[in-house]
Design an enzyme around this catalytic site. Structure first.
Site, PDB file in Angstrom:
ATOM      1  CG  HIS A  32     -60.226 -64.767  71.262  1.00  0.00           C
ATOM      2  ND1 HIS A  32     -60.245 -64.831  69.623  1.00  0.00           N
ATOM      3  CD2 HIS A  32     -61.496 -64.872  71.675  1.00  0.00           C
ATOM      4  CE1 HIS A  32     -61.525 -64.838  69.534  1.00  0.00           C
ATOM      5  NE2 HIS A  32     -62.149 -64.795  70.470  1.00  0.00           N
ATOM      6  CD  GLU A  44     -69.405 -64.959  72.442  1.00  0.00           C
ATOM      7  OE1 GLU A  44     -68.315 -64.886  71.670  1.00  0.00           O
ATOM      8  OE2 GLU A  44     -69.175 -64.194  73.427  1.00  0.00           O
TER       9      GLU A  44
HETATM   10  C1  LIG Z   1     -67.023 -61.003  72.846  1.00  0.00           C
HETATM   11  C2  LIG Z   1     -66.540 -61.867  71.576  1.00  0.00           C
HETATM   12  N1  LIG Z   1     -65.570 -61.053  70.703  1.00  0.00           N
HETATM   13  C3  LIG Z   1     -65.342 -63.012  72.371  1.00  0.00           C
HETATM   14  O1  LIG Z   1     -64.551 -63.168  71.718  1.00  0.00           O
HETATM   15  N2  LIG Z   1     -65.970 -63.697  73.242  1.00  0.00           N
HETATM   16  C4  LIG Z   1     -65.114 -64.621  74.077  1.00  0.00           C
HETATM   17  C5  LIG Z   1     -66.013 -65.617  75.025  1.00  0.00           C
HETATM   18  C6  LIG Z   1     -64.017 -64.065  74.749  1.00  0.00           C
HETATM   19  O2  LIG Z   1     -63.972 -62.895  75.121  1.00  0.00           O
HETATM   20  O3  LIG Z   1     -63.035 -64.943  74.752  1.00  0.00           O
HETATM   21 ZN   LIG Z   2     -64.489 -64.977  70.053  1.00  0.00          ZN
END
Ligand SMILES: C[C@@H](N)C(=O)N[C@H](C)C(=O)O
Ligand SMILES: [Zn+2]
Length: 252
Positions: free
Chosen positions: A137, A216
């Site tokens: 992210h 996910e």
């Molecule tokens: C946990 C979830 N919100 C998420 O974004 N998971 C990915 C793998 C991350 O942490 O980048």
């Molecule tokens: Zn995510």
């Protein structure tokens, strides 16, 4: 705890594409933002930003979706995430895991510590500062979404909550449950519904070029290391590289 994920090995050739705000009038939004509510340190940054081409692809995905369900929108749960927020959420989730297990940080054995971190990193990416292995992210190329029905004014049923630490987060969990002959008929109907809705969302996102996280149902990416790695698995005869590395918003 040092954590290695296979996608973090993928090479990055940064495109330099800008981060843009996600238009408020085109998509639905989970508000207030769930991590801001917890006190995550965004400073000047906003979670509602994506790279320019990723945003264009998200609009294309919503267009595909609305050909099938004209009153449904993509609902943004989370998009851009500074590394400090990634670290905050990883630590928050660790504390949550301990609480759920009834464990206390001061009296943990090393195997309990290890088990708790494994659970956290089953879902979350490590808050790496190394530019060769950024959290997805923090590149502005990953987005956590669900769907929203403008007719009922409710999110569409997906069977489980975003960020839930359970087997229900697995994208195919409800497909397997629906097919299991031991599942009672009323549960089977709900499982089929959740599976159908997850599939419709994933189909729309895939049509626009996104890849979904293997564990996910809500996490999609386009152009980051995870996207390159998932494409590489599907098409081993080609060579994929990420085009988005870690980015800081302008002015921060
Ligand atoms: C946990 C979830 N919100 C998420 O974004 N998971 C990915 C793998 C991350 O942490 O980048
Ligand atoms: Zn995510």
């Amino acid at each position: 705890m040092p954590i290695s994920k296979p996608y973090l090995q993928m090479p990055i050739v940064e495109s330099g594409e800008t981060l843009l705000p996600i238009p408020q009038d085109l998509f639905a939004f989970e508000t207030p933002h769930p991590y801001e509510v917890l006190g995550a340190p965004y400073e000047q940054a906003s979670p509602y930003f994506l790279r320019k081409s990723v945003l264009a692809a998200l609009q294309a995905a919503q267009n595909y979706l609305q050909q099938l369900q004209p009153h449904w929108q993509i609902m943004i749960f989370d998009a851009y995430r500074p590394i400090a927020v990634q670290a905050f959420m990883v630590n928050f989730t660790y504390d949550q895991v301990l609480k759920e297990k009834g464990w206390h940080a001061e009296t943990l054995s090393s195997s309990q510590t290890e088990a708790a971190w494994q659970e956290v990193y089953g879902l979350w990416a490590p808050p790496n500062l190394d530019p060769k292995s950024p959290p997805p992210h923090s590149t502005g190329a990953a987005v956590d979404i669900t769907l929203f029905d403008q007719q009922t004014d409710e999110p569409v049923f997906m069977g489980s909550e975003i960020d839930e630490l359970s087997v229900r987060s697995h994208p195919h969990y409800f497909a397997d449950l629906a097919q299991n002959p031991q599942t009672p008929p009323n549960e089977k109907r709900l499982a089929e519904q959740a599976d159908q809705n997850r599939r419709m969302m994933c189909d729309a996102m895939s049509q626009a070029g996104f890849q979904r996280h293997q564990n996910e149902w809500w996490h999609f990416c386009l152009g980051d290391q995870m996207w390159a790695w998932l494409n590489q698995l599907e098409q081993p005869h080609l060579i994929f590289k990420a085009r988005y590395g870690r980015i800081e918003p302008v002015g921060s």
